[in-house]
Structure formats: C-alpha cells, structure tokens
Design an enzyme around this catalytic site. Structure first.
Site, PDB file in Angstrom:
ATOM      1  N   SER A 164       0.713  -0.870  -0.200  1.00  0.00           N
ATOM      2  CA  SER A 164       0.167  -0.226   0.256  1.00  0.00           C
ATOM      3  C   SER A 164       0.915   1.352  -0.051  1.00  0.00           C
ATOM      4  CB  SER A 164      -0.867   0.007   1.083  1.00  0.00           C
ATOM      5  OG  SER A 164      -0.069   0.230   2.216  1.00  0.00           O
ATOM      6  N   HIS A 165       2.391   1.023   0.058  1.00  0.00           N
ATOM      7  CA  HIS A 165       3.288   2.243   0.677  1.00  0.00           C
ATOM      8  C   HIS A 165       4.466   2.405  -0.524  1.00  0.00           C
ATOM      9  CE1 HIS A 165       0.416   2.847   3.832  1.00  0.00           C
ATOM     10  NE2 HIS A 165       1.016   4.520   3.789  1.00  0.00           N
ATOM     11  N   PHE A 181       2.117  11.433   1.949  1.00  0.00           N
ATOM     12  CA  PHE A 181       1.709  11.000   1.275  1.00  0.00           C
ATOM     13  C   PHE A 181       2.442   9.243   2.054  1.00  0.00           C
ATOM     14  CE2 PHE A 181       5.621  10.383  -1.266  1.00  0.00           C
ATOM     15  CZ  PHE A 181       5.727   8.935  -1.432  1.00  0.00           C
ATOM     16  N   GLU A 204      -4.931   0.838   1.744  1.00  0.00           N
ATOM     17  CA  GLU A 204      -5.246  -0.286   1.494  1.00  0.00           C
ATOM     18  C   GLU A 204      -7.049  -0.571   1.484  1.00  0.00           C
ATOM     19  OE1 GLU A 204      -4.128  -3.215   5.336  1.00  0.00           O
ATOM     20  OE2 GLU A 204      -4.952  -0.902   6.347  1.00  0.00           O
TER      21      GLU A 204
END
Length: 339
Positions: free
Chosen positions: A47-48, A121, A188
C-alpha cells in the site's frame, strides 16, 4: 485474476524515478521519494510502495505542490528542529533535517522535528527506523484528510492519523510499529477497490452513516477508527500533536485546502526522538537487557513482534533480488509514463 510480475530491485528504483521525473518532480525530490517507495516495496508493504506513484502523480496534477521546492531549516539553540517543506513533499525536508534531529537528541537527551507546509503520502516507519539505526528511540505522527469519523460520528472529521515507533536493538532488527488509527489505511481501501474485494466489517460507513463493506461506498462515506473510542482518542491526540502544536493544519483544514483536488494531503509532521543513553540512568546495557527479556517472553509464547513479517520479507526479497507486484498494477504504472 491478474498475475504477478517480478521486478529486479534496481528496476524498482529506476521505474519510480522515471515516473516521478516524468510527472514533474526534480532530481532531488524524485530521489527522496524513490528511496521511500523502494524501502516500502522491498518490505512487501504494497500500500505504500510503487502503488503510491499514482498519488504522487495525482498530487502534481492537482497543481498545488512544488516539485522543486527547497526545504528551509530554521536554526535554533533549543531541542526543536523546524523545517519548512515550502509546499513540497515531506521526504526531502525530513532528509535535510534528520541529521540535525539526531545531533540535538544526543545533545539534549530528547528532541523534536516539526515539518511544516508539506504534502505527505508516505509510511512513517522508515523515518523512525533511521532514528533507531542511530541508537535512538523514535516516534512520528501526521494527520491527513478528514476521511475518518470519530467514535459515535457519521462523517469524516479525523485523518487516518498514523503513529509510528521504533526501539533500537543490538545486532537485531528494531522493534517497530507503524499503523493508522483508522481501522484500515486509506491505501488499503484503494487496493481493495482495485481488486474488487469487499472490505471486512467495522472498517467504514457509507454517506448515510450505515456500515458498509463496499470499498467505493467507504471512499464516498467515512472510514472508522480502530478500537472505537480508544482509537478515536489517539487519532484526536495526533491531530493536536501534528497540527496546532506545531502551527500546522488539522485534517479538516487539509481537506478544505485541497478543495476537492486529488492527491496527497497537505499538513505537517512531528517526529520525536529520545536518547536511551541519557534516559537509562547510567544503566543502558542493563535496561537493554530488560527490554530483550520482554521481547523474548512475547515470542516464547507464540506471539510475534510488530514488523517481523516485514523484516522477513525484506530478507527474502534481498536474497532473491526482486519483488513481485500484480501485472495490472505494473501496466498501470507504465501507463503513467505515457500520460
């Protein structure tokens, strides 16, 4: 069902840098962002990792971020390090200020970094692990956009508001955790939406405030905090610590600033650092040993320490020399180079 593709570790960096410079980030910002994305992808933090290139591109397209802003570090004689990102991504500002934070922590015993006027972010654990690698204890907090309803609420007021912590260990991976105070990270939910999978219960409500398992309804409605009022209280604390305390925006204010534009939230970040050598009352080795006894007892009963799976993924990916992402994601990333 989409197949996975294997990407050589150096090609992960190359792809990220190509996309970032293509959409408008200069060399310095692209390098700082790429390092973060590579670190997360190496640990299978999907997700990152490379997935976040979409947010980087969206943020640039929205037109408020500077892809070439130079962070400004304000000198001080106290234990506070203040760095202004000047409407750039947070990562270059943190990179510039981190050595000063480490120096001040070793001098004062504890210190804090306030990052102002940044778009954010990224995961927080790579930042606090820089501190634990230096033998310091680290904590980090940020707000985001007001996507999350407080306990008992029906609309977004709070951010996903992650909290990260890292404790150094001799000759071992640090004890680290990094989690959103929302039940799910926003990224997610986006991944669930991309894959067409329903959300678990207790993650979100729709625009009417009703529980939903639909990722799109969750995106349109509000996310929920973990642990009901406990997670909600922690989230409010983070709003205060990384907002008004450091003269920066809350998640509500960040959402207002965005004015409907997609991309990363605009706000501040606070990073706290503690020197165990100065806090341990002259008994650093003894207190390290006591911490290790705690960790050992946790593992002995079959539990795991946070980040153990992440460290295992890192070791596996380094050994084999590549990471895996879905073929669909890879194709969409390559399409960013054609936009």
């Amino acid at each position: 069902m989409s197949r996975n593709v294997q990407i050589n570790l150096e090609d992960v960096k190359h792809l990220a840098t190509r996309v970032l410079t293509h959409v408008g980030y200069d060399e310095a910002h692209a390098a700082a962002i790429t390092h973060m994305l590579y670190t997360c992808q190496l640990d299978d933090c999907q997700s990152h990792g490379l997935f976040r290139l979409f947010m980087c591109a969206q943020t640039m397209k929205a037109g408020k971020i500077s892809g070439s802003a130079l962070p400004e570090l304000t000198p001080s004689d106290n234990a506070i390090v203040r760095v202004d990102a000047n409407t750039g991504m947070s990562l270059l500002a943190v990179e510039k200020a981190m050595p000063v934070l480490i120096e001040k922590t070793r001098h004062h015993g504890m210190a804090a970094m306030a990052v102002n006027n940044c778009f954010h972010f990224s995961a927080l654990w790579p930042e606090v692990e820089q501190l634990s690698q230096a033998g310091l204890v680290g904590m980090a907090m940020v707000p985001s956009h007001s996507w999350v309803a407080p306990a008992g609420g029906k609309r977004g007021t709070l951010g996903t508001n992650p909290l990260a912590f890292s404790w150094p260990r001799q000759d071992k991976d640090p004890f680290t955790f990094d989690f959103a105070t929302s039940a799910f990270a926003r990224g997610e939910i986006e991944l669930y939406l991309r894959s067409g999978k329903p959300l678990p219960d207790g993650v979100a409500v729709d625009v009417e405030g009703n529980p939903t398992n639909d990722p799109q309804a969750a995106m349109d409605g509000a996310m929920l905090t973990f642990g009901s009022y406990k997670g909600s209280a922690l989230s409010i604390m983070i709003e205060l610590m990384a907002g008004p305390l450091i003269d920066d925006l809350t998640s509500l204010e960040s959402m207002e600033y965005a004015a409907g534009a997609a991309g990363a939230p605009y706000h501040g970040e606070v990073i706290l650092a503690f020197d165990p050598a100065q806090f341990s009352n002259g008994k650093l080795a003894q207190n390290d040993a006591r911490a290790e006894c705690l960790f050992a007892d946790i593992i002995d009963q079959g539990a795991r320490l946070p980040s153990q799976r992440r460290f295992a993924a890192r070791a596996r990916n380094i050994e084999r020399g590549y990471v895996e992402i879905s073929e669909a994601l890879h194709n969409d990333l390559l399409a960013l180079l054609e936009a």
